[in-house]
Design a protein around this motif. Structure first.
Motif, PDB file in Angstrom:
ATOM      1  N   TYR A 287      51.136  94.393  32.566  1.00 15.94           N
ATOM      2  CA  TYR A 287      49.786  94.300  33.104  1.00 15.94           C
ATOM      3  C   TYR A 287      49.816  93.661  34.493  1.00 15.94           C
ATOM      4  N   LYS A 288      48.828  94.011  35.290  1.00 17.40           N
ATOM      5  CA  LYS A 288      48.650  93.378  36.603  1.00 17.40           C
ATOM      6  C   LYS A 288      47.305  92.645  36.584  1.00 17.40           C
ATOM      7  N   GLY A 289      47.361  91.368  36.847  1.00 18.08           N
ATOM      8  CA  GLY A 289      46.146  90.565  36.867  1.00 18.08           C
ATOM      9  C   GLY A 289      45.862  89.925  35.515  1.00 18.08           C
TER      10      GLY A 289
ATOM     11  N   PHE B 243      50.440 115.221  40.514  1.00 17.83           N
ATOM     12  CA  PHE B 243      51.518 114.689  39.684  1.00 17.83           C
ATOM     13  C   PHE B 243      51.952 113.348  40.274  1.00 17.83           C
ATOM     14  N   VAL B 244      51.948 112.325  39.446  1.00 20.15           N
ATOM     15  CA  VAL B 244      52.210 110.968  39.929  1.00 20.15           C
ATOM     16  C   VAL B 244      53.358 110.348  39.142  1.00 20.15           C
ATOM     17  N   ARG B 245      54.297 109.776  39.863  1.00 21.37           N
ATOM     18  CA  ARG B 245      55.377 109.006  39.254  1.00 21.37           C
ATOM     19  C   ARG B 245      55.043 107.520  39.386  1.00 21.37           C
ATOM     20  N   VAL B 246      54.838 106.875  38.260  1.00 23.89           N
ATOM     21  CA  VAL B 246      54.468 105.462  38.245  1.00 23.89           C
ATOM     22  C   VAL B 246      55.709 104.628  38.597  1.00 23.89           C
ATOM     23  N   GLN B 247      55.570 103.773  39.607  1.00 30.14           N
ATOM     24  CA  GLN B 247      56.664 102.906  40.058  1.00 30.14           C
ATOM     25  C   GLN B 247      56.074 101.532  40.366  1.00 30.14           C
ATOM     26  N   PRO B 248      55.881 100.697  39.350  1.00 24.13           N
ATOM     27  CA  PRO B 248      55.177  99.419  39.538  1.00 24.13           C
ATOM     28  C   PRO B 248      55.833  98.537  40.600  1.00 24.13           C
ATOM     29  N   ASN B 249      55.031  98.014  41.518  1.00 22.19           N
ATOM     30  CA  ASN B 249      55.566  97.110  42.530  1.00 22.19           C
ATOM     31  C   ASN B 249      55.017  95.683  42.359  1.00 22.19           C
ATOM     32  N   TRP B 250      54.358  95.421  41.221  1.00 21.31           N
ATOM     33  CA  TRP B 250      53.736  94.105  41.033  1.00 21.31           C
ATOM     34  C   TRP B 250      54.548  93.171  40.145  1.00 21.31           C
ATOM     35  N   TYR B 251      55.732  93.630  39.729  1.00 20.54           N
ATOM     36  CA  TYR B 251      56.626  92.741  38.980  1.00 20.54           C
ATOM     37  C   TYR B 251      58.069  93.186  39.195  1.00 20.54           C
TER      38      TYR B 251
ATOM     39  N   TRP C 182      42.541  89.144  34.626  1.00 16.10           N
ATOM     40  CA  TRP C 182      41.097  89.261  34.415  1.00 16.10           C
ATOM     41  C   TRP C 182      40.699  90.723  34.520  1.00 16.10           C
ATOM     42  N   THR C 183      40.041  91.232  33.490  1.00 18.15           N
ATOM     43  CA  THR C 183      39.772  92.678  33.447  1.00 18.15           C
ATOM     44  C   THR C 183      38.727  93.127  34.464  1.00 18.15           C
ATOM     45  N   LEU C 184      38.067  92.203  35.113  1.00 19.68           N
ATOM     46  CA  LEU C 184      37.134  92.578  36.178  1.00 19.68           C
ATOM     47  C   LEU C 184      37.819  92.633  37.540  1.00 19.68           C
ATOM     48  N   ASP C 185      39.124  92.373  37.565  1.00 17.60           N
ATOM     49  CA  ASP C 185      39.892  92.427  38.810  1.00 17.60           C
ATOM     50  C   ASP C 185      39.912  93.863  39.332  1.00 17.60           C
ATOM     51  N   GLY C 186      39.433  94.048  40.552  1.00 28.87           N
ATOM     52  CA  GLY C 186      39.355  95.399  41.105  1.00 28.87           C
ATOM     53  C   GLY C 186      40.706  96.012  41.399  1.00 28.87           C
ATOM     54  N   ASP C 187      41.759  95.187  41.521  1.00 30.25           N
ATOM     55  CA  ASP C 187      43.100  95.713  41.761  1.00 30.25           C
ATOM     56  C   ASP C 187      44.030  95.287  40.623  1.00 30.25           C
ATOM     57  N   GLY C 188      43.501  95.302  39.415  1.00 29.17           N
ATOM     58  CA  GLY C 188      44.307  94.969  38.245  1.00 29.17           C
ATOM     59  C   GLY C 188      44.463  96.166  37.335  1.00 29.17           C
ATOM     60  N   TRP C 189      45.388  96.022  36.405  1.00 29.35           N
ATOM     61  CA  TRP C 189      45.586  97.071  35.385  1.00 29.35           C
ATOM     62  C   TRP C 189      45.963  96.360  34.086  1.00 29.35           C
ATOM     63  N   GLY C 190      45.146  96.551  33.066  1.00 30.00           N
ATOM     64  CA  GLY C 190      45.439  95.909  31.799  1.00 30.00           C
ATOM     65  C   GLY C 190      44.244  95.953  30.878  1.00 30.00           C
ATOM     66  N   LYS C 191      44.400  95.320  29.740  1.00 24.77           N
ATOM     67  CA  LYS C 191      43.330  95.281  28.759  1.00 24.77           C
ATOM     68  C   LYS C 191      43.422  93.965  28.005  1.00 24.77           C
ATOM     69  N   GLY C 192      42.349  93.646  27.327  1.00 25.87           N
ATOM     70  CA  GLY C 192      42.328  92.497  26.429  1.00 25.87           C
ATOM     71  C   GLY C 192      41.661  92.915  25.144  1.00 25.87           C
ATOM     72  N   GLY C 193      41.602  92.008  24.196  1.00 23.98           N
ATOM     73  CA  GLY C 193      40.849  92.297  22.979  1.00 23.98           C
ATOM     74  C   GLY C 193      39.371  92.104  23.263  1.00 23.98           C
ATOM     75  N   GLN C 194      38.556  92.182  22.210  1.00 25.59           N
ATOM     76  CA  GLN C 194      37.151  91.855  22.389  1.00 25.59           C
ATOM     77  C   GLN C 194      37.065  90.407  22.848  1.00 25.59           C
ATOM     78  N   SER C 195      36.400  90.178  23.943  1.00 29.15           N
ATOM     79  CA  SER C 195      36.406  88.858  24.565  1.00 29.15           C
ATOM     80  C   SER C 195      35.553  87.849  23.819  1.00 29.15           C
ATOM     81  N   GLY C 196      34.585  88.350  23.044  1.00 25.05           N
ATOM     82  CA  GLY C 196      33.627  87.444  22.424  1.00 25.05           C
ATOM     83  C   GLY C 196      32.438  87.158  23.321  1.00 25.05           C
ATOM     84  N   TRP C 197      32.513  87.630  24.558  1.00 23.73           N
ATOM     85  CA  TRP C 197      31.390  87.498  25.477  1.00 23.73           C
ATOM     86  C   TRP C 197      30.554  88.781  25.360  1.00 23.73           C
ATOM     87  N   ASN C 198      29.374  88.663  24.848  1.00 20.14           N
ATOM     88  CA  ASN C 198      28.589  89.846  24.499  1.00 20.14           C
ATOM     89  C   ASN C 198      28.398  90.791  25.683  1.00 20.14           C
ATOM     90  N   TRP C 199      28.146  90.221  26.872  1.00 14.79           N
ATOM     91  CA  TRP C 199      27.891  91.095  28.024  1.00 14.79           C
ATOM     92  C   TRP C 199      29.135  91.869  28.404  1.00 14.79           C
TER      93      TRP C 199
END
Length: 419
Positions: A285-287, A411-419, A289-306
């Motif tokens: 994952y990158k970042g 066609f895209v070849r994924v080549q992560p540069n963030w780690y 926080w899932t609201l990060d505009g330049d992140g990539w990832g996921k979390g579980g249900q946050s518990g924050w209703n909004w």
């Protein structure tokens, strides 16, 4: 069962020419479908709207559907013949390697019986080992040819019985899809997965460099786990010494989960599925926080209703095709031409017309994963939703564009540069 004599005399070129002929017929039929719509059905809708015009339009549309069904069945025939041609070539390489080994040891091979004929006199241990090596390769060549012949014959009989099919959905989603899977099954059957490592190594060396490359593109998962395949080949299949994720795991996970709803989050999960596959293959994952505009990832249900109510348990790049494409290309990935595509690459569909009412022109709206490339260069993709395992991009594109308008593929070849 195919005899070694039949295999030695098989004309791979004739099979390829036959496949090319059926492919040409399929393309001509699709061109006729498009011509009927462009020059008949569509003008009638606009310029002759009474009952007679509607009836004429319906008749033309019916003829177009019949041609469409025929085009997709013929494409299936071409796939099977392409598979038979390539598989025959692999088997002939194995046979030729066995015959070369026999000649080098002054052994005689009976092609009718498929065995080495021992010479007069008592055999030494070395003689017996050489005969055993040749016999194993002969048996492997015969096995490869026989499995391909049987699968091709069975599938061609089914396609032949569909001559009068008029339902394009059945032609595409039943007959062509099965032909696509049969072609790949022939390539998988060419790999001696049950053989000892020495036989596997001898089989691999018998193939030409081009044939080795073809099998790496069509069956990476089977090769990567097979004892006897060079370690350098296995490493390359997984992405090379500097890989940041395992391309074989990506393909394997994709093929195992293409119709698995357990990871579904949205009504349309095509991009979510591709992200899950990348994560399973080791992409980090990158970042934080899932609201990060330049992140990539996921979390579980946050518990924050909004957050949960607005689907912010995932980054926008995780689950939306346009956002994922832009993120991956902007963070180390690169777009590649179709002739360089490999299993584990991603394919994005962009609307290239104003025909579709849902997505405007220029919008990337769909994500799929490349899971195989056949020897003739046909790219096979797997996706969820719109569940599809090893579908043919070339074989399905005309039907897809008929419904949604012209598409541009990225066609895209994924080549992560963030780690």
């Amino acid at each position: 069962m195919v005899t070694l004599g039949q295999l030695a005399n098989a004309d791979q070129g004739a099979m390829q020419r036959a496949a090319g002929g059926w492919m040409a017929l399929s393309k001509e039929a699709w061109q006729a479908v498009n011509d009927i719509h462009d020059n008949g059905v569509d003008p009638l809708k606009s310029n002759w709207q009474d009952r007679v015009g509607q009836s004429a339009g319906q008749k033309l549309a019916e003829q177009a559907r019949i041609l469409e069904a025929g085009a997709d069945v013929m494409r299936g025939v071409a796939m099977v013949l392409d598979g038979l041609a390539a598989s025959t070539g692999y088997a002939q390489s194995t046979l030729n390697s066995a015959l070369d080994l026999a000649r080098g040891c002054n052994l005689v091979v009976d092609l009718a019986q498929g065995v080495v004929v021992p010479g007069p006199g008592q055999l030494s241990p070395d003689d017996r080992e050489q005969i055993s090596q040749v016999d194993r390769l002969l048996a492997e060549a015969q096995r490869e040819a026989t499995q391909a012949d049987r699968q091709a014959a069975a599938e061609l009989r089914k396609l032949g019985a569909a001559t009068c099919l008029t339902d394009p959905d059945a032609a595409l989603n039943q007959y062509q899809n099965e032909a696509s899977r049969t072609e790949l099954a022939m390539y998988q059957g060419d790999i001696p997965t049950g053989a000892d490592p020495a036989t596997v190594a001898a089989w691999w060396r018998a193939l030409t460099p081009a044939q080795q490359q073809q099998l790496q593109l069509s069956e990476p998962v089977a090769l990567a786990g097979l004892d006897g395949i060079p370690d350098s080949v296995k490493l390359d299949l997984r992405g090379g010494p500097d890989a940041k994720y395992d391309r074989v795991k990506l393909v394997q996970w994709t093929l195992d989960h293409w119709n698995d709803d357990s990871t579904n989050v949205f009504d349309d999960n095509c991009t979510n599925f591709a992200s899950e596959a990348l994560a399973a293959a080791g992409v980090q994952y990158k970042g934080d926080w899932t609201l990060d505009g330049d992140g990539w990832g996921k979390g579980g249900q946050s518990g924050w209703n909004w957050l949960d109510a607005h689907d912010h348990s995932h980054t926008a790049s995780w689950a939306a095709a346009q956002n994922m494409h832009d993120f991956m290309v902007g963070n180390g990935g690169q777009e590649i031409p179709p002739d360089q595509v490999k299993p584990g690459d991603l394919v994005y569909y962009e609307e290239d017309s104003d025909q579709d009412g849902q997505d405007g022109k220029g919008v990337i709206h769909h994500t799929a994963i490349v899971t195989a490339v056949t020897p003739d260069g046909d790219i096979r993709y797997t996706q969820h939703s719109g569940d599809m395992q090893n579908g043919s991009i070339g074989g399905r594109m005309d039907a897809f564009q008929e419904g949604r308008g012209h598409q541009k593929l990225h066609f895209v070849r994924v080549q992560p540069n963030w780690y």
